[in-house]
Design a protein around this motif. Structure first.
Motif, PDB file in Angstrom:
ATOM      1  N   LEU A  82       0.895  -1.214  -0.141  1.00 31.87           N
ATOM      2  CA  LEU A  82      -0.373   0.250   0.653  1.00 31.87           C
ATOM      3  C   LEU A  82       0.664   0.857   0.177  1.00 31.87           C
ATOM      4  N   ASN A  83       1.961   1.383   0.717  1.00 35.43           N
ATOM      5  CA  ASN A  83       2.813   2.225   0.580  1.00 35.43           C
ATOM      6  C   ASN A  83       3.375   2.692  -1.092  1.00 35.43           C
ATOM      7  N   PHE A  84       3.847   1.624  -1.739  1.00 38.55           N
ATOM      8  CA  PHE A  84       4.342   1.478  -2.079  1.00 38.55           C
ATOM      9  C   PHE A  84       3.194   2.366  -3.870  1.00 38.55           C
ATOM     10  N   LEU A  85       2.300   1.649  -3.392  1.00 38.91           N
ATOM     11  CA  LEU A  85       1.566   2.066  -4.417  1.00 38.91           C
ATOM     12  C   LEU A  85       0.983   3.667  -3.972  1.00 38.91           C
ATOM     13  N   MET A  86       0.756   4.014  -2.622  1.00 38.18           N
ATOM     14  CA  MET A  86       0.596   5.566  -2.351  1.00 38.18           C
ATOM     15  C   MET A  86       1.438   6.024  -3.055  1.00 38.18           C
ATOM     16  N   SER A  87       2.728   5.726  -2.460  1.00 44.10           N
ATOM     17  CA  SER A  87       3.965   6.534  -3.731  1.00 44.10           C
ATOM     18  C   SER A  87       4.198   7.259  -5.187  1.00 44.10           C
ATOM     19  N   ILE A  88       2.922   6.231  -6.317  1.00 42.37           N
ATOM     20  CA  ILE A  88       3.078   6.000  -7.573  1.00 42.37           C
ATOM     21  C   ILE A  88       1.820   6.934  -7.429  1.00 42.37           C
ATOM     22  N   ALA A  89       0.986   7.204  -7.099  1.00 40.18           N
ATOM     23  CA  ALA A  89      -0.553   8.041  -7.187  1.00 40.18           C
ATOM     24  C   ALA A  89       0.055   9.028  -6.619  1.00 40.18           C
ATOM     25  N   ILE A  90       0.907   9.684  -5.638  1.00 41.96           N
ATOM     26  CA  ILE A  90       0.833  11.058  -5.538  1.00 41.96           C
ATOM     27  C   ILE A  90       2.088  11.328  -6.357  1.00 41.96           C
ATOM     28  N   SER A  91       3.351  10.561  -6.941  1.00 45.12           N
ATOM     29  CA  SER A  91       4.033  11.139  -7.941  1.00 45.12           C
ATOM     30  C   SER A  91       3.587  11.415  -9.071  1.00 45.12           C
ATOM     31  N   LYS A  92       2.297  10.202  -9.544  1.00 40.85           N
ATOM     32  CA  LYS A  92       1.363  10.413 -11.156  1.00 40.85           C
ATOM     33  C   LYS A  92       0.612  12.289 -10.773  1.00 40.85           C
ATOM     34  N   PHE A  93       0.324  12.448  -9.699  1.00 37.66           N
ATOM     35  CA  PHE A  93      -0.625  13.466  -8.771  1.00 37.66           C
ATOM     36  C   PHE A  93       0.008  14.202  -9.107  1.00 37.66           C
ATOM     37  N   THR A  94       0.960  14.499  -8.698  1.00 39.59           N
ATOM     38  CA  THR A  94       2.104  15.843  -8.691  1.00 39.59           C
ATOM     39  C   THR A  94       2.630  16.333 -10.322  1.00 39.59           C
ATOM     40  N   VAL A  95       3.312  15.497 -10.960  1.00 37.64           N
ATOM     41  CA  VAL A  95       3.327  15.587 -12.369  1.00 37.64           C
ATOM     42  C   VAL A  95       2.181  16.380 -13.031  1.00 37.64           C
ATOM     43  N   GLU A  96       0.993  15.145 -12.577  1.00 37.76           N
ATOM     44  CA  GLU A  96      -0.361  15.429 -13.382  1.00 37.76           C
ATOM     45  C   GLU A  96      -0.762  17.578 -13.483  1.00 37.76           C
ATOM     46  N   ARG A  97      -0.828  17.379 -12.641  1.00 36.19           N
ATOM     47  CA  ARG A  97      -0.853  19.072 -11.214  1.00 36.19           C
ATOM     48  C   ARG A  97      -0.139  20.054 -12.223  1.00 36.19           C
ATOM     49  N   GLY A  98       1.614  19.714 -12.577  1.00 35.92           N
ATOM     50  CA  GLY A  98       2.425  20.432 -12.645  1.00 35.92           C
ATOM     51  C   GLY A  98       3.509  21.031 -11.838  1.00 35.92           C
ATOM     52  N   GLY A  99       3.695  19.761 -10.685  1.00 37.63           N
ATOM     53  CA  GLY A  99       4.343  20.439  -8.977  1.00 37.63           C
ATOM     54  C   GLY A  99       5.575  19.923  -9.641  1.00 37.63           C
ATOM     55  N   VAL A 100       5.861  18.982 -10.219  1.00 38.33           N
ATOM     56  CA  VAL A 100       7.272  18.846 -10.381  1.00 38.33           C
ATOM     57  C   VAL A 100       8.455  19.594 -11.316  1.00 38.33           C
ATOM     58  N   ILE A 101       9.073  20.588 -10.256  1.00 37.94           N
ATOM     59  CA  ILE A 101      10.229  21.989 -11.192  1.00 37.94           C
ATOM     60  C   ILE A 101      11.577  21.145 -11.766  1.00 37.94           C
TER      61      ILE A 101
END
Length: 101
Positions: A82-101
């Motif tokens: 679950l921790n692995f899936l959570m980190s993948i989901a948060i990373s995908k959400f961050t990339v889609e919202r443009g939060g990656v610098i």
């Protein structure tokens, strides 16, 4: 609950040693909670939450080994997934919202 009865380090049992190490990991997790709440960036917060999840898995595994309860290891494995899936989901959400610098 049964402790592992083998003695090490001048009379301390393996079970007691594993419980001490688990308490150390709990202390480290509490200190990481500071970074998760007050991290200066969202990436710091995501990394801190991921480290907290990993610490939780290690604590559960240590408790399972110290107490001789195998179901702790089952919970640790499910929590790791679950921790692995959570980190993948948060990373995908961050990339889609443009939060990656």
């Amino acid at each position: 609950m049964t402790f592992v009865e083998t003695t090490i380090f001048g009379g301390i049992t393996v079970g007691a040693f594993l419980l001490i190490v688990a308490a150390l990991f709990v202390t480290l997790a509490v200190m990481m909670l500071y970074r998760a709440i007050l991290g200066p960036t969202n990436q710091d917060r995501v990394l801190a939450v991921n480290v907290l999840g990993t610490n939780t898995v290690v604590i559960l595994a240590l408790l399972g080994a110290a107490l001789g309860e195998p179901w702790f290891l089952d919970i640790a494995l499910v929590y790791a997934l679950l921790n692995f899936l959570m980190s993948i989901a948060i990373s995908k959400f961050t990339v889609e919202r443009g939060g990656v610098i």
